[in-house]
Design a protein around this motif. Structure first.
Motif, PDB file in Angstrom:
ATOM      1  N   LYS A  57       0.841  -1.195   0.000  1.00 15.02           N
ATOM      2  CA  LYS A  57       0.000   0.000   0.000  1.00 15.02           C
ATOM      3  C   LYS A  57       0.876   1.245   0.000  1.00 15.02           C
ATOM      4  O   LYS A  57       1.872   1.321   0.721  1.00 15.02           O
ATOM      5  N   ARG A  96      -5.943   1.931  -6.287  1.00 12.45           N
ATOM      6  CA  ARG A  96      -6.724   0.849  -5.702  1.00 12.45           C
ATOM      7  C   ARG A  96      -8.167   1.322  -5.535  1.00 12.45           C
ATOM      8  O   ARG A  96      -8.454   2.520  -5.595  1.00 12.45           O
ATOM      9  N   CYS A 135      -6.695  -5.706  -5.147  1.00 10.51           N
ATOM     10  CA  CYS A 135      -6.084  -6.071  -3.867  1.00 10.51           C
ATOM     11  C   CYS A 135      -6.359  -7.555  -3.618  1.00 10.51           C
ATOM     12  O   CYS A 135      -7.520  -7.947  -3.408  1.00 10.51           O
TER      13      CYS A 135
END
Length: 337
Positions: A57, A96, A135
């Motif tokens: 991340k 994302r 993800c």
């Protein structure tokens, strides 16, 4: 349409369109992290898919693409002013799902929060084409599922890398003749559960919550550094700076600079009155804005559950914990009544 190409073919394509598109993605920058021997993951222009950080991340979000930390609004000299030009290329921005939803939150603030959209935000936002990154599993401190931001349908391209091949879902007709390859069957990964869960109260009295004793814990825990705001995908506050020329005080530039509601002085008003002096009151303001105030105005809650503020806080303060404390407080008040 879904296709498969090699990483080399992908690199060749993005380099062949660099005159029209700027590719921006999360990259790992060595020795630029919190400590001297750590890296930082933030958004930069890339020329190869191998530069992109897919597994971790990012510490900072894609909002810097449309909301630069420091942005010159205009230059002025005597009786004239000039708005700076920008790169005319469109931007392919890898994000994302949570960050795509975060961009929608900022859109409400800058594009729909008044009679006219913000000129400077809009001219950058209109150039953004979203490239979705999936993800495979939840990251530490994430609670996106609790806020429904773990999925999205708003993207032009969806990209998945596996064993030297790049799988691309093309949703925008603009790219059908640019990305050409072998047909493939795959799906972009979306997480369906997080270790961290947040439950919001169905109804609350904001004045009661504001006076709750739970905020006093943060008076001494929070050090008012503002890192939570700067890493947040939905924080949108700014301040103004005028930079004046030493040679001619009638010449200079006006800048918009990102600001933090957690730093002393943010709520200082004319006459010297500050409505939020204690750190706990600033924490209350931020928490309630993320889980209540914004939602009352725009519908969805402002927080997207990315957990970045928890990741970067040097005092290990968790906004997800704070939100759950508010819910517990509201439930206890309801039981008393």
């Amino acid at each position: 349409m879904k296709i498969k190409i090699t990483t080399q073919e992908f690199d060749n394509i993005i380099n062949s369109i660099k005159d029209k598109y700027k590719v921006i993605a999360p990259v790992s920058i060595p020795y630029a992290g919190q400590y001297s021997d750590t890296d930082v993951i933030r958004y930069e222009e890339v020329k190869s898919i191998n530069e992109i950080e897919f597994k971790r991340k990012s510490h900072f979000t894609a909002k810097e693409v449309v909301m630069p930390v420091t942005e010159t609004l205009f230059y002025y000299t005597e009786g004239e002013y000039k708005i700076p030009t920008i790169d005319e290329r469109k931007m392919l921005v890898f994000m994302r799902s949570c960050d795509v939803n975060g961009l929608h939150r900022i859109d409400n603030v800058y594009l729909k929060n008044g009679k006219e959209p913000d000129y400077y935000y809009k001219r950058l936002r209109d150039k953004v084409k979203i490239v979705l990154i999936g993800c495979e599993q939840s990251f530490r401190n994430c609670f996106c599922v609790s806020f429904g931001t773990n999925t999205t349908e708003d993207y032009s391209l969806g990209v998945k890398v596996n064993k030297g091949d790049v799988y691309i879902e093309i949703k925008d007709d603009e790219f059908k003749d640019i990305f050409v390859g072998e047909k493939a069957d795959f799906n972009i990964d979306f997480v369906t559960s997080n270790d961290v869960k947040v439950t919001l109260p169905e109804k609350l009295n904001p004045l009661e919550v504001a006076e709750a004793e739970l905020w006093r814990e943060y008076d001494y825990r929070c050090i008012a550094c503002g890192r939570c705001n700067l890493s947040c995908p939905t924080c949108s506050c700014y301040t103004m700076q005028d930079i004046v020329s030493r040679e001619n005080p009638r010449c200079g530039e006006r800048r918009r600079v990102g600001a933090s509601c957690q730093i002393p002085g943010f709520s200082l008003m004319a006459g010297g009155h500050d409505v939020r002096v204690r750190n706990g009151d600033r924490m209350r303001y931020r928490t309630m804005h993320k889980m209540y105030d914004y939602g009352e105005r725009f519908g969805p809650q402002m927080c997207i559950g990315c957990g970045r503020c928890d990741d970067v806080c040097p005092q290990y303060i968790s906004i997800s914990t704070a939100m759950n404390k508010v819910t517990q407080f509201v439930k206890s008040k309801q039981r008393e009544e």
